[in-house]
Design a protein around this motif. Sequence first.
Motif, PDB file in Angstrom:
ATOM      1  N   THR A   1       0.815  -1.217   0.000  1.00 31.16           N
ATOM      2  CA  THR A   1       0.000   0.000   0.000  1.00 31.16           C
ATOM      3  C   THR A   1       0.848   1.267   0.000  1.00 31.16           C
ATOM      4  O   THR A   1       0.353   2.350   0.294  1.00 31.16           O
ATOM      5  CB  THR A   1      -0.949   0.016   1.214  1.00 31.16           C
ATOM      6  OG1 THR A   1      -0.194  -0.066   2.433  1.00 31.16           O
ATOM      7  CG2 THR A   1      -1.937  -1.131   1.139  1.00 31.16           C
ATOM      8  N   PHE A   2       2.146   1.128  -0.350  1.00 35.70           N
ATOM      9  CA  PHE A   2       2.987   2.318  -0.463  1.00 35.70           C
ATOM     10  C   PHE A   2       2.589   3.133  -1.687  1.00 35.70           C
ATOM     11  O   PHE A   2       2.247   2.586  -2.744  1.00 35.70           O
ATOM     12  CB  PHE A   2       4.458   1.915  -0.575  1.00 35.70           C
ATOM     13  CG  PHE A   2       5.210   1.977   0.725  1.00 35.70           C
ATOM     14  CD1 PHE A   2       4.612   1.605   1.910  1.00 35.70           C
ATOM     15  CD2 PHE A   2       6.523   2.410   0.762  1.00 35.70           C
ATOM     16  CE1 PHE A   2       5.308   1.666   3.102  1.00 35.70           C
ATOM     17  CE2 PHE A   2       7.233   2.473   1.942  1.00 35.70           C
ATOM     18  CZ  PHE A   2       6.620   2.104   3.129  1.00 35.70           C
ATOM     19  N   LEU A   3       2.664   4.442  -1.553  1.00 32.32           N
ATOM     20  CA  LEU A   3       2.425   5.360  -2.655  1.00 32.32           C
ATOM     21  C   LEU A   3       3.754   5.786  -3.273  1.00 32.32           C
ATOM     22  O   LEU A   3       4.831   5.469  -2.758  1.00 32.32           O
ATOM     23  CB  LEU A   3       1.655   6.585  -2.161  1.00 32.32           C
ATOM     24  CG  LEU A   3       0.303   6.327  -1.510  1.00 32.32           C
ATOM     25  CD1 LEU A   3      -0.323   7.644  -1.054  1.00 32.32           C
ATOM     26  CD2 LEU A   3      -0.635   5.587  -2.444  1.00 32.32           C
ATOM     27  N   VAL A   4       3.674   6.542  -4.333  1.00 29.74           N
ATOM     28  CA  VAL A   4       4.861   6.949  -5.064  1.00 29.74           C
ATOM     29  C   VAL A   4       5.768   7.843  -4.215  1.00 29.74           C
ATOM     30  O   VAL A   4       6.986   7.908  -4.459  1.00 29.74           O
ATOM     31  CB  VAL A   4       4.463   7.643  -6.378  1.00 29.74           C
ATOM     32  CG1 VAL A   4       3.821   8.986  -6.123  1.00 29.74           C
ATOM     33  CG2 VAL A   4       5.646   7.763  -7.331  1.00 29.74           C
ATOM     34  N   ASP A   5       5.210   8.521  -3.205  1.00 29.99           N
ATOM     35  CA  ASP A   5       6.012   9.397  -2.344  1.00 29.99           C
ATOM     36  C   ASP A   5       6.444   8.712  -1.055  1.00 29.99           C
ATOM     37  O   ASP A   5       6.936   9.370  -0.140  1.00 29.99           O
ATOM     38  CB  ASP A   5       5.230  10.671  -2.022  1.00 29.99           C
ATOM     39  CG  ASP A   5       4.056  10.427  -1.097  1.00 29.99           C
ATOM     40  OD1 ASP A   5       3.582   9.259  -0.998  1.00 29.99           O
ATOM     41  OD2 ASP A   5       3.586  11.382  -0.453  1.00 29.99           O
ATOM     42  N   ASP A   6       6.274   7.393  -0.973  1.00 32.87           N
ATOM     43  CA  ASP A   6       6.605   6.574   0.199  1.00 32.87           C
ATOM     44  C   ASP A   6       5.626   6.732   1.350  1.00 32.87           C
ATOM     45  O   ASP A   6       5.831   6.152   2.426  1.00 32.87           O
ATOM     46  CB  ASP A   6       8.034   6.820   0.696  1.00 32.87           C
ATOM     47  CG  ASP A   6       9.082   6.365  -0.303  1.00 32.87           C
ATOM     48  OD1 ASP A   6       8.749   5.534  -1.174  1.00 32.87           O
ATOM     49  OD2 ASP A   6      10.220   6.858  -0.227  1.00 32.87           O
TER      50      ASP A   6
ATOM     51  N   GLY B   1      -5.173   6.688  -3.538  1.00 31.88           N
ATOM     52  CA  GLY B   1      -4.232   7.418  -2.704  1.00 31.88           C
ATOM     53  C   GLY B   1      -3.373   8.359  -3.523  1.00 31.88           C
ATOM     54  O   GLY B   1      -3.097   9.494  -3.110  1.00 31.88           O
ATOM     55  N   GLU B   2      -2.927   7.917  -4.700  1.00 32.81           N
ATOM     56  CA  GLU B   2      -2.130   8.803  -5.553  1.00 32.81           C
ATOM     57  C   GLU B   2      -2.976   9.931  -6.125  1.00 32.81           C
ATOM     58  O   GLU B   2      -2.505  11.062  -6.250  1.00 32.81           O
ATOM     59  CB  GLU B   2      -1.456   8.021  -6.683  1.00 32.81           C
ATOM     60  CG  GLU B   2      -0.643   8.924  -7.586  1.00 32.81           C
ATOM     61  CD  GLU B   2       0.386   8.209  -8.442  1.00 32.81           C
ATOM     62  OE1 GLU B   2       0.647   8.693  -9.554  1.00 32.81           O
ATOM     63  OE2 GLU B   2       0.938   7.181  -7.992  1.00 32.81           O
ATOM     64  N   ILE B   3      -4.209   9.620  -6.483  1.00 31.27           N
ATOM     65  CA  ILE B   3      -5.109  10.668  -6.979  1.00 31.27           C
ATOM     66  C   ILE B   3      -5.261  11.769  -5.927  1.00 31.27           C
ATOM     67  O   ILE B   3      -5.179  12.967  -6.235  1.00 31.27           O
ATOM     68  CB  ILE B   3      -6.478  10.069  -7.352  1.00 31.27           C
ATOM     69  CG1 ILE B   3      -6.337   9.165  -8.590  1.00 31.27           C
ATOM     70  CG2 ILE B   3      -7.499  11.170  -7.613  1.00 31.27           C
ATOM     71  CD1 ILE B   3      -7.522   8.247  -8.806  1.00 31.27           C
ATOM     72  N   ALA B   4      -5.451  11.372  -4.680  1.00 37.75           N
ATOM     73  CA  ALA B   4      -5.585  12.354  -3.603  1.00 37.75           C
ATOM     74  C   ALA B   4      -4.281  13.118  -3.384  1.00 37.75           C
ATOM     75  O   ALA B   4      -4.287  14.325  -3.102  1.00 37.75           O
ATOM     76  CB  ALA B   4      -6.011  11.652  -2.315  1.00 37.75           C
ATOM     77  N   LEU B   5      -3.170  12.412  -3.527  1.00 38.49           N
ATOM     78  CA  LEU B   5      -1.863  13.039  -3.324  1.00 38.49           C
ATOM     79  C   LEU B   5      -1.651  14.206  -4.276  1.00 38.49           C
ATOM     80  O   LEU B   5      -1.084  15.239  -3.897  1.00 38.49           O
ATOM     81  CB  LEU B   5      -0.766  11.989  -3.530  1.00 38.49           C
ATOM     82  CG  LEU B   5       0.685  12.428  -3.364  1.00 38.49           C
ATOM     83  CD1 LEU B   5       0.977  12.807  -1.925  1.00 38.49           C
ATOM     84  CD2 LEU B   5       1.626  11.310  -3.826  1.00 38.49           C
TER      85      LEU B   5
END
Length: 452
Positions: free
Chosen positions: A65-70, A431-435
């Motif tokens: 569940t890690f995102l691109v920004d860790d 999660g990335e969309i929200a980021l």
Amino acid sequence: MEASERDSRADRAREAVDRLAADGVDGVALTWVDTSGITRVKAVPLARLPHAAAWGAGAAPVFDTFLVDDGSVLGRFAGGPVGDLRLHPDLDRLVPLAATPGWAWAPAERFDQAGVPHPLDGRWLVRREVGRLGADGIHVRAGFEVEWCVSRGPGDAFTPATTGPAYGMIRLVELAPYLREVLAALAAQGVAVEQIHPEYAHGQFEVSVAPEDPLGAADTVVLAQETIRAVSAAHGLRPSFAPKVVAGAVGNGRHVHLSLWRDGASLMSGGGGPLGLDRVGEAFAAGILDRLPALLALGAPSVASYLRLMPSLWAGAYACWGLENREAALRMIAGPNANLEVKCVDAAANPYLLLAGLLAAGRAGVAAAARLPDPVPVDPAVLAPGERAERGIERLPESLTAAVVAFEADEVLAAALGPAVIDTVATVRRGEIALFEGADDETVVAATRWRY
């Protein structure tokens, strides 16, 4: 995992330790690719390899569940601080790293503490899909193209390491020692390169590797990418594999080539289907074409992916197919090595999840005896909207949000991949969309340029 299998793994690893020690290896990098498409690693000292082979190296399941920004998110099946997995190296792919002296590499498979495959392990998912197709006598060969842009200079801005024209010999001459070392390192690791050349974007190059079984192809693209990264660092260069390196410019793809075989005969040529496809090959391709909007959640999984996936940039932004049509999402390549190229995907993708999804979609097409529409012989963008509608040519999702909606609604992918994969992929994508909600293109590109 049975005790006898653990013992066998440990014995094989002990034999490998002696061989690797003679090559000057001190550590072994065990890699897997997370849901966001980033290659993660745990490493063990060489002497510890037999233990890792038998019992695995520990790794938290939170990486799913890690995102691109860790950062990380929490899904129904993954995320949070609880639990542990075991990383078992695939000793068949264990190899000294030619561009990283003193190190060897092996792709890792993830198991739970009882030795049961982790349901989110990409290698296991590919193995399962290969087995399902094999039960019908169908065998797939796969290969990736690796595109990357080379930067020179300090800081996180992109400064092209060569100023030569697109596809120009100037680029090869200016970076000849670097490119030669890329070829030499890949060859030393057993990676068969078919072609290397300058590409269209500033400072961009491409390596095409030979086709192999789907699991081997996914392993090879990880190894190739990390080899390019290591050679670049040794030359004072920095490679970007991101979908978009410079906002407004052409980006990096990581196209997938697929061919189908039965009893040693190609199902992609010499048949009675369109453009010489065998009817099974046609059905496989049609299954992928039908599910491209949903498959983009696996193959174009970043917000940045949709800055690349634009019409008339050879990214395959329209859901259609055509003979040697580089604007079609599916490009049919004719000849003695006939294959289907999936152009609408990039290096933000986890290659294992992507191949598992492509194989599942193709298998569903075969089961349904699906048929392809007429091939498209032109850039779909030049057709009038009415003609595109009449021919059933639709634009692929223009945002990650739209791709996730299609992904969650696809019953075939849900049945093939399982609820843990569907929920976790959708959760990470949201999660990335929200980021990046409200961020402009420059911000998205800067945040993802060096992450893959």
